[in-house]
Design a protein around this motif. Structure first.
Motif, PDB file in Angstrom:
ATOM      1  N   SER A  50       0.849  -1.193   0.000  1.00  0.00           N
ATOM      2  CA  SER A  50       0.000   0.000   0.000  1.00  0.00           C
ATOM      3  C   SER A  50       0.880   1.236   0.000  1.00  0.00           C
ATOM      4  O   SER A  50       2.101   1.155   0.229  1.00  0.00           O
ATOM      5  CB  SER A  50      -0.891   0.018   1.247  1.00  0.00           C
ATOM      6  N   PHE A  51       0.276   2.389  -0.248  1.00  0.00           N
ATOM      7  CA  PHE A  51       1.050   3.631  -0.234  1.00  0.00           C
ATOM      8  C   PHE A  51       1.730   3.812   1.119  1.00  0.00           C
ATOM      9  O   PHE A  51       2.924   4.162   1.193  1.00  0.00           O
ATOM     10  CB  PHE A  51       0.131   4.816  -0.528  1.00  0.00           C
ATOM     11  N   PHE A  83      -7.338  11.269   3.677  1.00  0.00           N
ATOM     12  CA  PHE A  83      -7.391  11.395   2.222  1.00  0.00           C
ATOM     13  C   PHE A  83      -8.670  10.735   1.713  1.00  0.00           C
ATOM     14  O   PHE A  83      -9.125   9.728   2.247  1.00  0.00           O
ATOM     15  CB  PHE A  83      -6.159  10.755   1.577  1.00  0.00           C
ATOM     16  N   ARG A  84      -9.232  11.319   0.662  1.00  0.00           N
ATOM     17  CA  ARG A  84     -10.531  10.849   0.177  1.00  0.00           C
ATOM     18  C   ARG A  84     -10.436   9.550  -0.625  1.00  0.00           C
ATOM     19  O   ARG A  84     -11.443   8.892  -0.855  1.00  0.00           O
ATOM     20  CB  ARG A  84     -11.188  11.954  -0.679  1.00  0.00           C
ATOM     21  N   ALA A  85      -9.250   9.176  -1.079  1.00  0.00           N
ATOM     22  CA  ALA A  85      -9.058   7.921  -1.817  1.00  0.00           C
ATOM     23  C   ALA A  85      -8.277   6.950  -0.942  1.00  0.00           C
ATOM     24  O   ALA A  85      -7.241   7.317  -0.379  1.00  0.00           O
ATOM     25  CB  ALA A  85      -8.291   8.179  -3.113  1.00  0.00           C
ATOM     26  N   PRO A  86      -8.738   5.712  -0.814  1.00  0.00           N
ATOM     27  CA  PRO A  86      -8.016   4.751   0.024  1.00  0.00           C
ATOM     28  C   PRO A  86      -6.601   4.477  -0.469  1.00  0.00           C
ATOM     29  O   PRO A  86      -5.711   4.163   0.327  1.00  0.00           O
ATOM     30  CB  PRO A  86      -8.891   3.489  -0.049  1.00  0.00           C
ATOM     31  N   PHE A 104      -4.447  14.754  -5.720  1.00  0.00           N
ATOM     32  CA  PHE A 104      -5.254  15.826  -5.130  1.00  0.00           C
ATOM     33  C   PHE A 104      -6.341  15.330  -4.174  1.00  0.00           C
ATOM     34  O   PHE A 104      -7.330  16.022  -3.953  1.00  0.00           O
ATOM     35  CB  PHE A 104      -5.887  16.680  -6.228  1.00  0.00           C
ATOM     36  N   HIS A 105      -6.147  14.183  -3.586  1.00  0.00           N
ATOM     37  CA  HIS A 105      -7.194  13.628  -2.729  1.00  0.00           C
ATOM     38  C   HIS A 105      -7.002  13.949  -1.249  1.00  0.00           C
ATOM     39  O   HIS A 105      -7.715  13.418  -0.401  1.00  0.00           O
ATOM     40  CB  HIS A 105      -7.312  12.123  -2.951  1.00  0.00           C
ATOM     41  N   GLY A 106      -6.046  14.827  -0.949  1.00  0.00           N
ATOM     42  CA  GLY A 106      -5.846  15.255   0.428  1.00  0.00           C
ATOM     43  C   GLY A 106      -6.779  16.385   0.814  1.00  0.00           C
ATOM     44  O   GLY A 106      -7.618  16.829   0.025  1.00  0.00           O
ATOM     45  N   PRO A 107      -6.655  16.914   2.024  1.00  0.00           N
ATOM     46  CA  PRO A 107      -7.612  17.900   2.546  1.00  0.00           C
ATOM     47  C   PRO A 107      -7.667  19.210   1.783  1.00  0.00           C
ATOM     48  O   PRO A 107      -8.706  19.883   1.794  1.00  0.00           O
ATOM     49  CB  PRO A 107      -7.160  18.117   3.991  1.00  0.00           C
ATOM     50  N   ASP A 113      -0.375  18.236  -0.256  1.00  0.00           N
ATOM     51  CA  ASP A 113      -0.877  17.530   0.920  1.00  0.00           C
ATOM     52  C   ASP A 113      -0.100  16.249   1.193  1.00  0.00           C
ATOM     53  O   ASP A 113       0.049  15.840   2.349  1.00  0.00           O
ATOM     54  CB  ASP A 113      -2.356  17.165   0.741  1.00  0.00           C
ATOM     55  N   VAL A 114       0.375  15.605   0.136  1.00  0.00           N
ATOM     56  CA  VAL A 114       1.031  14.311   0.314  1.00  0.00           C
ATOM     57  C   VAL A 114       2.247  14.451   1.226  1.00  0.00           C
ATOM     58  O   VAL A 114       2.456  13.651   2.146  1.00  0.00           O
ATOM     59  CB  VAL A 114       1.435  13.700  -1.039  1.00  0.00           C
TER      60      VAL A 114
END
Length: 462
Positions: A50-51, A83-86, A104-107, A113-114
């Motif tokens: 995973s990330f 983050f909005r994406a798992p 771009f799935h961070g706050p 954001d990463v």
């Protein structure tokens, strides 16, 4: 792992002391004494991670065991838990030759954001375990400021001041910074451009007495942790493509300050077999001119539809120059002195050949940026923000037959609706962004005057 300055006049430091130093005390940038190299066998083992797991693997080469594994793990999982994406940074296939890595799935809906969600947790951790006062000072062309503020707002033992160029960031970028009313946050809106803001920041960090007295810490990509955190998604994107070890993988990166693309250069030095690193920029094309001519010369500032890349002085360029010069700190210092006195640097011969082997680059014009946004929405139903559109245009210019490309989507298009609207496309804003327009703003507008900025900082930091 120890860290040294590109200019060679700072005693080697450990990981945490490097984080706290930010800009090296001799004016250079901190780099690892030796870059670890990841074997192909290890890369293959990482393919299923995973990330968050990959992040921990990569950082384990750099932290010197200064942070217990369980503490680091808690920071990593906390950082990416909102983050909005798992997947944290999901990879989207657009066509047979193109994938887009959505960062771009961070706050704050931007790639910053990463790194900065993690840096906020890291600074909070250091403050607690060392009893350190953390006073963060940074400049932003739009996205760094919002992400940095989001990462540390309300955290005990930390204050943050961000400078941004007044009227030269998108409205959403401005609102993401200035609608935060936590008492540990100060927004200074500077009459000038990003380079003006960045110049003041560098001068204040170079003033070692001022830096020490006010406990200044860096959040910009002059801090090596920003660079290292960004290398993770290069590895992650590459490993998500099936059979990537048998393909030629190009990565196209929107970059103004040379930080994001330098993270890719570092990943490649670590053993990630990237085929081409493609720099995408806009009409502030100092990086394109360097790759095409060997001349690094800041020019006149131009406002564009991709304002986060409206930069003429690329802070991380010095790190690349250090490696280009075979890690020779004396030569590097001479080049940087030449930049100060002559206003430019020129490389030629074998050095220039190496630059062209390391990078391709394209400065995308405003209209080409808009045309690319319209084309991809019409042909693929995929809406690009203007920075990502520059990355796509560069991919189209440099990816050859049989090559696979990954382009970084560095921001959600809702952050730059001023540009999107010019294409005739109407977009729906995420609820979090729509809500910003109803909130009061908190910022202080100041002249581009170092003395006035210092007065504001002294009052804020105490």
């Amino acid at each position: 792992m120890e860290y040294i300055s590109t200019r060679g006049n700072v005693e080697a430091r450990g990981f945490i002391d490097t984080v706290l130093m930010g800009l090296a005390d001799d004016g250079g940038l901190m780099v690892p004494f030796k870059t670890p190299v990841i074997s192909p066998e290890t890369l293959e083992e990482w393919r299923s991670l995973s990330f968050q797991e990959l992040f921990l693997e990569i950082f384990s080469y750099y932290t010197n065991d200064e942070i217990p594994y369980e503490d680091l793990k808690e920071m990593v999982y906390t950082s990416y838990g909102n983050f909005r994406a798992p997947e944290v940074t999901p990879l989207r296939k657009i066509n047979d030759s193109l994938h887009v890595l959505e960062l771009f799935h961070g706050p704050t809906f931007a790639f910053k954001d990463v790194a900065l969600q993690f840096m906020g947790e890291l600074y909070s951790y250091i403050s607690k375990v060392r009893g350190e006062i953390i006073h963060i000072l940074g400049a932003t062309s739009g996205d760094t400021g919002a992400a940095a503020i989001q990462g540390v707002r309300g955290k005990e033992g930390i204050k943050i001041c961000i400078l941004h160029p007044h009227g030269k960031v998108s409205k959403v970028q401005e609102l993401q910074m200035t609608t935060v009313d936590d008492s540990n946050v100060l927004n200074l809106s500077v009459e000038g451009n990003f380079d003006d803001c960045q110049k003041v920041i560098k001068e204040l960090f170079a003033d070692l007495d001022f830096k020490g007295r006010y406990h200044l810490r860096a959040i910009n990509s002059i801090n090596f942790v920003r660079i290292l955190a960004q290398t993770v998604y290069y590895f992650y994107a590459y490993l998500q493509i099936e059979g990537s070890d048998e393909k030629k993988i190009n990565i196209s990166v929107p970059s103004g300050n040379f930080g994001n693309i330098f993270s890719g250069y570092l990943a490649k030095k670590m053993g990630l077999p990237i085929n081409k690193l493609i720099i995408a920029t806009n009409e502030n094309n100092i990086l394109e001119r360097f790759v095409l001519t060997g001349e690094y010369k800041p020019g006149s500032f131009t406002g564009t539809y991709s304002p986060s890349m409206d930069i003429q002085v690329a802070s991380n360029f010095e790190r690349y120059l250090y490696y280009l010069l075979d890690e020779d700190t004396v030569k590097l210092s001479a080049y940087m002195s030449q930049l100060q006195t002559d206003g430019k640097i020129t490389v030629d011969g074998e050095l220039f050949n190496q630059v062209q082997a390391d990078f391709a680059a394209l400065g995308v014009k405003n209209q080409q940026c808009l045309d690319t946004i319209g084309k991809y929405e019409q042909e693929y139903g995929y809406l690009l923000d203007p920075h990502t559109a520059c990355g796509i245009a560069a991919y189209e210019a440099f990816s050859g037959s049989g090559e696979t490309a990954i382009t970084f989507a560095t921001a959600h298009p809702a952050k730059f609706d001023e540009a999107i609207a010019l294409t005739g496309i109407k977009q729906d804003f995420p609820a979090q962004i729509s809500a910003l327009f109803e909130k009061p703003q908190h910022m202080t507008v100041v002249e581009h005057d170092k003395a006035e900025i210092v007065r504001q900082l002294q009052a804020f930091y105490g």
